[in-house]
Scaffold this active site. Structure first.
Site, PDB file in Angstrom:
ATOM      1  N   PRO A  10       0.795  -1.228   0.000  1.00  0.00           N
ATOM      2  CA  PRO A  10       0.000   0.000   0.000  1.00  0.00           C
ATOM      3  C   PRO A  10       0.826   1.277   0.000  1.00  0.00           C
ATOM      4  CG  PRO A  10      -0.080  -1.083   2.146  1.00  0.00           C
ATOM      5  CD  PRO A  10       0.559  -2.053   1.188  1.00  0.00           C
ATOM      6  N   ARG A  18       5.258  10.947  -2.465  1.00  0.00           N
ATOM      7  CA  ARG A  18       4.898  10.632  -1.080  1.00  0.00           C
ATOM      8  C   ARG A  18       6.111  10.828  -0.165  1.00  0.00           C
ATOM      9  NH1 ARG A  18       4.611   4.562   1.336  1.00  0.00           N
ATOM     10  NH2 ARG A  18       3.869   5.114   3.398  1.00  0.00           N
ATOM     11  N   ASN A  74       8.008  -5.649  -0.527  1.00  0.00           N
ATOM     12  CA  ASN A  74       7.872  -4.461   0.313  1.00  0.00           C
ATOM     13  C   ASN A  74       6.392  -4.354   0.634  1.00  0.00           C
ATOM     14  OD1 ASN A  74       7.718  -2.032   1.601  1.00  0.00           O
ATOM     15  ND2 ASN A  74       8.908  -0.884   0.099  1.00  0.00           N
ATOM     16  N   ALA A  77       2.972  -0.666   5.027  1.00  0.00           N
ATOM     17  CA  ALA A  77       2.493  -0.696   6.410  1.00  0.00           C
ATOM     18  C   ALA A  77       1.939  -2.063   6.828  1.00  0.00           C
ATOM     19  CB  ALA A  77       1.442   0.388   6.616  1.00  0.00           C
ATOM     20  N   ASP A  87       1.272 -15.540   7.012  1.00  0.00           N
ATOM     21  CA  ASP A  87       0.784 -16.906   6.771  1.00  0.00           C
ATOM     22  C   ASP A  87       0.846 -17.265   5.289  1.00  0.00           C
ATOM     23  OD1 ASP A  87       0.311 -17.327   9.447  1.00  0.00           O
ATOM     24  OD2 ASP A  87      -1.874 -17.108   9.322  1.00  0.00           O
ATOM     25  N   GLU A  98      12.599  -9.460   2.278  1.00  0.00           N
ATOM     26  CA  GLU A  98      11.825  -8.297   2.723  1.00  0.00           C
ATOM     27  C   GLU A  98      12.635  -7.028   2.442  1.00  0.00           C
ATOM     28  OE1 GLU A  98      11.058  -8.382   6.916  1.00  0.00           O
ATOM     29  OE2 GLU A  98      10.063  -6.428   6.897  1.00  0.00           O
ATOM     30  N   HIS A 100      12.573  -2.619   2.471  1.00  0.00           N
ATOM     31  CA  HIS A 100      11.969  -1.311   2.776  1.00  0.00           C
ATOM     32  C   HIS A 100      12.914  -0.227   2.299  1.00  0.00           C
ATOM     33  CE1 HIS A 100       8.971  -3.285   5.201  1.00  0.00           C
ATOM     34  NE2 HIS A 100       9.953  -4.015   5.701  1.00  0.00           N
ATOM     35  N   LEU A 101      12.341   0.811   1.756  1.00  0.00           N
ATOM     36  CA  LEU A 101      13.150   1.950   1.302  1.00  0.00           C
ATOM     37  C   LEU A 101      13.790   2.650   2.496  1.00  0.00           C
ATOM     38  CD1 LEU A 101      10.342   3.003  -1.082  1.00  0.00           C
ATOM     39  CD2 LEU A 101      12.638   2.522  -1.917  1.00  0.00           C
ATOM     40  N   SER A 102      12.997   2.857   3.534  1.00  0.00           N
ATOM     41  CA  SER A 102      13.483   3.560   4.723  1.00  0.00           C
ATOM     42  C   SER A 102      14.019   2.548   5.741  1.00  0.00           C
ATOM     43  CB  SER A 102      12.336   4.370   5.351  1.00  0.00           C
ATOM     44  OG  SER A 102      11.310   3.498   5.789  1.00  0.00           O
ATOM     45  N   ARG A 111       6.975   0.681  13.757  1.00  0.00           N
ATOM     46  CA  ARG A 111       7.580   0.153  12.518  1.00  0.00           C
ATOM     47  C   ARG A 111       8.705  -0.835  12.806  1.00  0.00           C
ATOM     48  NH1 ARG A 111       5.320   3.587   8.496  1.00  0.00           N
ATOM     49  NH2 ARG A 111       4.960   5.662   9.333  1.00  0.00           N
TER      50      ARG A 111
HETATM   51  C1  DQA Z   1       8.056   1.111   3.950  1.00  0.00           C
HETATM   52  C2  DQA Z   1       8.122   1.329   5.474  1.00  0.00           C
HETATM   53  C3  DQA Z   1       6.760   1.137   6.107  1.00  0.00           C
HETATM   54  O1  DQA Z   1       6.832   1.370   7.509  1.00  0.00           O
HETATM   55  C4  DQA Z   1       5.763   2.119   5.521  1.00  0.00           C
HETATM   56  O2  DQA Z   1       4.480   1.902   6.062  1.00  0.00           O
HETATM   57  C5  DQA Z   1       5.727   2.077   4.035  1.00  0.00           C
HETATM   58  C6  DQA Z   1       6.996   1.988   3.307  1.00  0.00           C
HETATM   59  C7  DQA Z   1       9.411   1.433   3.275  1.00  0.00           C
HETATM   60  O3  DQA Z   1       9.593   1.021   2.139  1.00  0.00           O
HETATM   61  O4  DQA Z   1      10.250   2.110   3.863  1.00  0.00           O
HETATM   62  O5  DQA Z   1       4.680   2.201   3.418  1.00  0.00           O
HETATM   63  O6  DQA Z   1       7.768  -0.251   3.705  1.00  0.00           O
END
Ligand code: DQA
Length: 145
Positions: A10, A18, A74, A77, A87, A98, A100-102, A111
């Site tokens: 999402p 964003r 990714n 949230a 699951d 897994e 994540h950008l951040s 988080r």
């Molecule tokens: C995210 C980190 C998540 O906490 C956040 O809700 C996102 C982006 C990231 O790529 O850093 O939507 O997955």
């Protein structure tokens, strides 16, 4: 040629506009181009998907079985909330990286929890769009012997 599904959750459709101070200025289309180039370089087939809907992401994970050899996820949230996604990953028995950008561990405490991490091969976070390149390399190493 091994095949990898890159699955984005999402709000990642809004990348580029964003919170660019958190997620960078790379758009989802830019990210797909970056991944397509790297996948080709590594000798991987690749599919790239995004959905804002938990059930749709679960359907895509189920559909990956027998089609793809690994998943880069990714989950946005949903990472921090979705036992259903956890699951789904456990059910299909495909290696999942897994991404994540951040750096989720340097942000709000909610988080810091990932329901994906316990069922993933590993987690890459904090490197922006380059994290997807790293994930392709990590999965490629596993899939191409
Ligand atoms: C995210 C980190 C998540 O906490 C956040 O809700 C996102 C982006 C990231 O790529 O850093 O939507 O997955």
């Amino acid at each position: 040629m091994p095949s990898v599904l890159i699955l984005n959750g999402p709000n990642l459709n809004l990348l580029g506009t964003r919170q660019p101070e958190v997620y960078g200025k790379t758009t989802l289309a830019d990210l797909e181009t970056l991944c397509t180039t790297e996948a080709a370089r590594l000798g991987l087939r690749m599919a790239f998907e995004q959905s804002n809907h938990e059930g749709a992401l679960i359907d895509l994970i189920h559909a990956a079985r027998g089609v793809h050899d690994g998943i880069i996820l990714n989950a946005g949230a949903y990472t921090h909330t979705s036992i259903a996604l956890m699951d789904a990953i456990a059910s299909v028995e495909l290696p999942v990286v897994e991404v994540h950008l951040s750096n989720i561990h340097a942000r709000e405490s909610f988080r810091h929890t990932s329901y994906i991490a316990p069922v993933a091969v590993g987690q890459i976070c904090g490197f922006g769009a380059y994290g997807y390149v790293m994930a392709l390399q990590a999965l490629g190493k596993r899939l191409i012997s």
